[in-house]
Design an enzyme around this catalytic site. Structure first.
Site, mmCIF file in Angstrom:
data_model
loop_
_atom_site.group_PDB
_atom_site.id
_atom_site.type_symbol
_atom_site.label_atom_id
_atom_site.label_comp_id
_atom_site.label_asym_id
_atom_site.label_seq_id
_atom_site.Cartn_x
_atom_site.Cartn_y
_atom_site.Cartn_z
ATOM 1 N N THR A 120 2.462 13.792 -7.121
ATOM 2 C CA THR A 120 2.800 12.421 -7.519
ATOM 3 C C THR A 120 3.920 12.490 -8.558
ATOM 4 O O THR A 120 3.776 13.208 -9.549
ATOM 5 C CB THR A 120 1.564 11.744 -8.124
ATOM 6 O OG1 THR A 120 0.510 11.800 -7.158
ATOM 7 C CG2 THR A 120 1.857 10.307 -8.498
ATOM 8 N N ARG A 153 -3.581 10.401 -0.913
ATOM 9 C CA ARG A 153 -4.421 9.344 -1.487
ATOM 10 C C ARG A 153 -5.905 9.647 -1.265
ATOM 11 O O ARG A 153 -6.739 8.758 -1.261
ATOM 12 C CB ARG A 153 -4.040 7.975 -0.918
ATOM 13 C CG ARG A 153 -3.805 7.971 0.579
ATOM 14 C CD ARG A 153 -3.562 6.646 1.214
ATOM 15 N NE ARG A 153 -2.411 5.891 0.774
ATOM 16 C CZ ARG A 153 -1.779 5.029 1.579
ATOM 17 N NH1 ARG A 153 -2.153 4.910 2.827
ATOM 18 N NH2 ARG A 153 -0.785 4.294 1.125
ATOM 19 N N VAL A 154 -6.194 10.952 -1.085
ATOM 20 C CA VAL A 154 -7.605 11.313 -0.842
ATOM 21 C C VAL A 154 -8.422 11.065 -2.107
ATOM 22 O O VAL A 154 -7.929 11.219 -3.228
ATOM 23 C CB VAL A 154 -7.738 12.789 -0.403
ATOM 24 C CG1 VAL A 154 -7.147 12.984 0.982
ATOM 25 C CG2 VAL A 154 -7.108 13.733 -1.409
ATOM 26 N N LYS A 205 2.993 5.447 -3.969
ATOM 27 C CA LYS A 205 1.872 6.260 -4.474
ATOM 28 C C LYS A 205 1.467 5.794 -5.874
ATOM 29 O O LYS A 205 0.290 5.523 -6.139
ATOM 30 C CB LYS A 205 2.256 7.738 -4.504
ATOM 31 C CG LYS A 205 1.250 8.625 -5.228
ATOM 32 C CD LYS A 205 -0.112 8.616 -4.556
ATOM 33 C CE LYS A 205 -1.176 9.246 -5.444
ATOM 34 N NZ LYS A 205 -2.530 9.188 -4.847
ATOM 35 N N ARG A 245 -11.833 -13.763 -1.220
ATOM 36 C CA ARG A 245 -10.567 -13.070 -1.514
ATOM 37 C C ARG A 245 -10.496 -12.573 -2.961
ATOM 38 O O ARG A 245 -9.419 -12.394 -3.513
ATOM 39 C CB ARG A 245 -9.385 -14.012 -1.217
ATOM 40 C CG ARG A 245 -9.117 -14.182 0.282
ATOM 41 C CD ARG A 245 -8.050 -15.213 0.576
ATOM 42 N NE ARG A 245 -8.416 -16.551 0.098
ATOM 43 C CZ ARG A 245 -9.316 -17.320 0.692
ATOM 44 N NH1 ARG A 245 -9.969 -16.858 1.765
ATOM 45 N NH2 ARG A 245 -9.619 -18.524 0.205
ATOM 46 N N CYS A 259 -5.155 10.761 -12.221
ATOM 47 C CA CYS A 259 -4.434 9.831 -11.351
ATOM 48 C C CYS A 259 -4.194 8.506 -12.062
ATOM 49 O O CYS A 259 -3.109 8.211 -12.519
ATOM 50 C CB CYS A 259 -5.231 9.596 -10.079
ATOM 51 S SG CYS A 259 -6.157 11.023 -9.575
ATOM 52 N N TYR A 316 -15.001 12.640 -15.616
ATOM 53 C CA TYR A 316 -14.196 11.421 -15.616
ATOM 54 C C TYR A 316 -14.734 10.373 -14.663
ATOM 55 O O TYR A 316 -14.423 9.192 -14.767
ATOM 56 C CB TYR A 316 -12.716 11.743 -15.336
ATOM 57 C CG TYR A 316 -12.293 11.804 -13.893
ATOM 58 C CD1 TYR A 316 -12.233 13.020 -13.222
ATOM 59 C CD2 TYR A 316 -11.903 10.672 -13.200
ATOM 60 C CE1 TYR A 316 -11.824 13.090 -11.906
ATOM 61 C CE2 TYR A 316 -11.488 10.731 -11.869
ATOM 62 C CZ TYR A 316 -11.453 11.946 -11.232
ATOM 63 O OH TYR A 316 -11.051 12.018 -9.926
HETATM 64 N N1 SAJ Z 1 -13.249 3.366 -12.731
HETATM 65 C C1 SAJ Z 1 -13.704 2.263 -13.455
HETATM 66 N N2 SAJ Z 1 -14.054 1.130 -12.775
HETATM 67 C C2 SAJ Z 1 -13.965 1.064 -11.401
HETATM 68 C C3 SAJ Z 1 -13.487 2.197 -10.683
HETATM 69 C C4 SAJ Z 1 -13.136 3.334 -11.366
HETATM 70 O O1 SAJ Z 1 -13.809 2.295 -14.684
HETATM 71 O O2 SAJ Z 1 -14.308 0.032 -10.841
HETATM 72 C C5 SAJ Z 1 -12.846 4.572 -13.455
HETATM 73 C C6 SAJ Z 1 -13.629 5.797 -13.046
HETATM 74 O O3 SAJ Z 1 -14.804 5.900 -13.827
HETATM 75 C C7 SAJ Z 1 -12.644 6.915 -13.349
HETATM 76 C C8 SAJ Z 1 -11.296 6.277 -13.076
HETATM 77 O O4 SAJ Z 1 -11.498 4.870 -13.100
HETATM 78 O O5 SAJ Z 1 -12.722 7.273 -14.725
HETATM 79 C C9 SAJ Z 1 -10.662 6.677 -11.744
HETATM 80 O O6 SAJ Z 1 -11.649 6.549 -10.781
HETATM 81 P P1 SAJ Z 1 -11.264 6.328 -9.200
HETATM 82 O O7 SAJ Z 1 -12.480 5.784 -8.550
HETATM 83 O O8 SAJ Z 1 -10.023 5.572 -9.083
HETATM 84 O O9 SAJ Z 1 -11.072 7.785 -8.639
HETATM 85 P P2 SAJ Z 1 -9.850 8.819 -8.623
HETATM 86 O O10 SAJ Z 1 -8.973 8.653 -9.797
HETATM 87 O O11 SAJ Z 1 -10.504 10.133 -8.412
HETATM 88 O O12 SAJ Z 1 -9.037 8.470 -7.250
HETATM 89 C C10 SAJ Z 1 -7.932 7.634 -7.239
HETATM 90 C C11 SAJ Z 1 -7.900 6.956 -5.864
HETATM 91 N N3 SAJ Z 1 -6.873 5.948 -5.870
HETATM 92 C C12 SAJ Z 1 -7.186 4.701 -5.405
HETATM 93 O O13 SAJ Z 1 -8.315 4.386 -5.087
HETATM 94 C C13 SAJ Z 1 -6.040 3.725 -5.351
HETATM 95 C C14 SAJ Z 1 -7.612 7.991 -4.794
HETATM 96 O O14 SAJ Z 1 -7.457 7.345 -3.534
HETATM 97 C C15 SAJ Z 1 -6.333 8.735 -5.129
HETATM 98 O O15 SAJ Z 1 -6.004 9.699 -4.136
HETATM 99 C C16 SAJ Z 1 -6.538 9.444 -6.458
HETATM 100 O O16 SAJ Z 1 -6.750 8.427 -7.465
HETATM 101 C C17 SAJ Z 1 -5.296 10.264 -6.767
HETATM 102 O O17 SAJ Z 1 -5.457 11.516 -6.787
HETATM 103 O O18 SAJ Z 1 -4.221 9.680 -6.890
#
Ligand code: SAJ
Length: 430
Positions: A120, A153-154, A205, A245, A259, A316
């Site tokens: 990224t 985006r996994v 991204k 929506r 991320c 995290y």
């Molecule tokens: N979190 C919240 N509230 C929520 C969802 C998540 O506080 O409603 C927090 C989580 O606890 C965590 C952080 O956000 O600390 C990130 O969590 P995440 O569920 O977004 O998981 P990631 O960061 O592992 O994955 C994201 C994903 N991006 C999207 O959903 C748009 C994944 O698809 C990406 O591939 C990944 O980032 C990345 O590697 O870019």
């Protein structure tokens, strides 16, 4: 037809699964990492990344002879750069890993090769940084060397299935490059592949993760407002989301990971005067560890001397061992500065961490507060009765709306919920 040879630079959360996936689909893959321990471990089938089924896939790939790990690249048909792009202290992209990996492959580039950046990166990085380095090969970019960006985006925890099934965006330095890269990924990708230019792909991204970060910041701001207004934010969001929506995400103790906590800064870096909502959202999410600490202060205000706090989970996000940018680690750093807190941590996913107590009874012994910081699935079966018996004060602060309030209160606990101002015992977030 000879097997396609792929050289993957970087064997981390994205590089290793990608390398293994190509190997599992008949490609000859050389995985390159600067960490010799990782390289020798992988060649013996040892995987340090906790990702379901990844170890089995790596072992099969090594056994088949289709995957070899090394510290240096070799000639190949395609080179994939999947190295980290962390942020610096002043929130700028650290592209040194991308720069080094690109420099490393230049001597091995041949006419007709493909170079893909999966890392990224801020929009414009391929044109401004990667292409000028690749031009040192003497090959004509877009004509003799096909170059583009294929962001991942996994979802960590579901990587292997999402690698195959997710739709993907591929951006080429030119159309031919995009098409060549698409054909490469069609070796295992079953999802739709959408072609565009490199800079649009780079922007998509970071926009995907920024959208999610802004949405979470909205939920976190609502949590503070609802507490002040005497409302329960979880109830408000749940009901608002009944609208066909509306899809507001969940508040929490902060946003971690490599991320969401990082990517939005790549947009801010490119347009600091315009990226105001994006920057404010990042800052809002980064205030949450301090908000949690202020709740802890309020809950334990009447305890003299050392206050004992037992924290459930420090990764995290749930059901992972990844600590990168964890907001709970940030919360602990803030508590350390207060000096009057004795901190205990219990997280079955983490091998070793300071304050970690592996035995639940000792973890809760004499404690004044139990903080549910990460909603690991395993915490559903927590022996709350056992903890109640040994705690000095039976307080619970739930930062994820995870516990069943009634069950907790039936064991004599005072149950507080981050973002819930409706219940009298909840104090107010500032
Ligand atoms: N979190 C919240 N509230 C929520 C969802 C998540 O506080 O409603 C927090 C989580 O606890 C965590 C952080 O956000 O600390 C990130 O969590 P995440 O569920 O977004 O998981 P990631 O960061 O592992 O994955 C994201 C994903 N991006 C999207 O959903 C748009 C994944 O698809 C990406 O591939 C990944 O980032 C990345 O590697 O870019």
């Amino acid at each position: 037809m000879n097997a396609v040879k792929v050289c993957v630079m970087g064997l981390g959360y994205i590089g290793l699964p990608t390398a293994t996936m190509f190997a599992a689909h008949g490609c000859k893959v050389i995985g390159v990492d600067v960490n010799e321990e990782i390289v020798s471990g992988l060649n013996n089938g040892k995987v340090t990344i906790k990702e379901p089924n990844l170890d089995v896939m790596v072992q099969d790939a090594v056994r088949s002879g289709n995957f070899v790990a090394a510290t240096k690249p070799e000639e190949a048909d395609a080179f994939i750069i999947a190295v980290p792009t962390p942020i610096t202290m002043d929130k700028k992209a650290d592209l040194s890993y991308v720069r080094n990996a690109t420099e490393m492959i230049v001597p091995f580039l041949r006419k007709g090769n493909i170079v893909v950046v999966e890392s990224t990166v801020p929009p414009g990085t391929l044109e401004d940084l990667v292409v000028p380095i690749l031009e040192k090969s003497g090959l004509k970019i877009g004509d003799e060397l096909y170059v583009g960006h294929a962001p991942e985006r996994v979802l960590p925890g579901k990587i292997l299935q999402e690698l195959v099934n997710n739709d993907r965006i591929i951006g080429g330095i030119n159309r031919t490059s995009a098409e060549k890269i698409r054909d490469l990924y069609k070796i295992f990708v079953k999802g739709e592949i959408y072609l565009t230019d490199a800079k649009t792909a780079e922007m998509c991204k970071v926009v995907e993760n920024t959208f999610r970060d802004v949405n979470i910041a909205f939920a976190n701001e609502l949590a503070k407002i609802c507490e002040r207004l005497g409302l329960n934010v979880w109830e408000v969001i749940e009901l608002a989301n009944k609208h066909p929506r509306v899809n507001i995400l969940q508040p929490g103790p902060g946003v971690g990971g490599h991320c969401l906590a990082v990517d939005p800064w790549f947009i801010v870096e490119k347009a600091p005067d315009l990226a105001k909502i994006i920057k404010l959202s990042r800052e809002t999410n980064d205030t949450m560890p301090r908000q949690v600490l202020e709740r802890i202060d309020q809950i334990l205000a009447n305890i003299e001397g050392t206050k004992r706090v037992s924290i459930l989970g420090i990764t995290y996000k749930p059901n992972t061992d990844d600590l990168r940018e964890s907001p709970i680690v940030k919360l602990i750093e803030l508590m350390e500065k207060r000096r009057n807190y004795e901190i205990r941590v219990y997280d079955p996913y983490v091998k070793s961490y300071k304050y970690q107590v592996k035995d639940l009874t000792s973890f809760a012994e004499g404690s004044d507060l139990l903080v549910l910081a990460v909603h690991h699935e395993v915490f559903k079966d927590l022996p709350i009765d056992r903890l109640a018996k040994v705690m000095r004060n039976r307080n619970v602060l739930d930062t994820r709306n995870f516990f069943n309030r009634e069950k907790i209160e039936n064991h004599g606990f005072r149950y507080m919920l981050l973002g819930d101002g409706k219940n009298s015992q909840n104090t107010v977030l500032k």
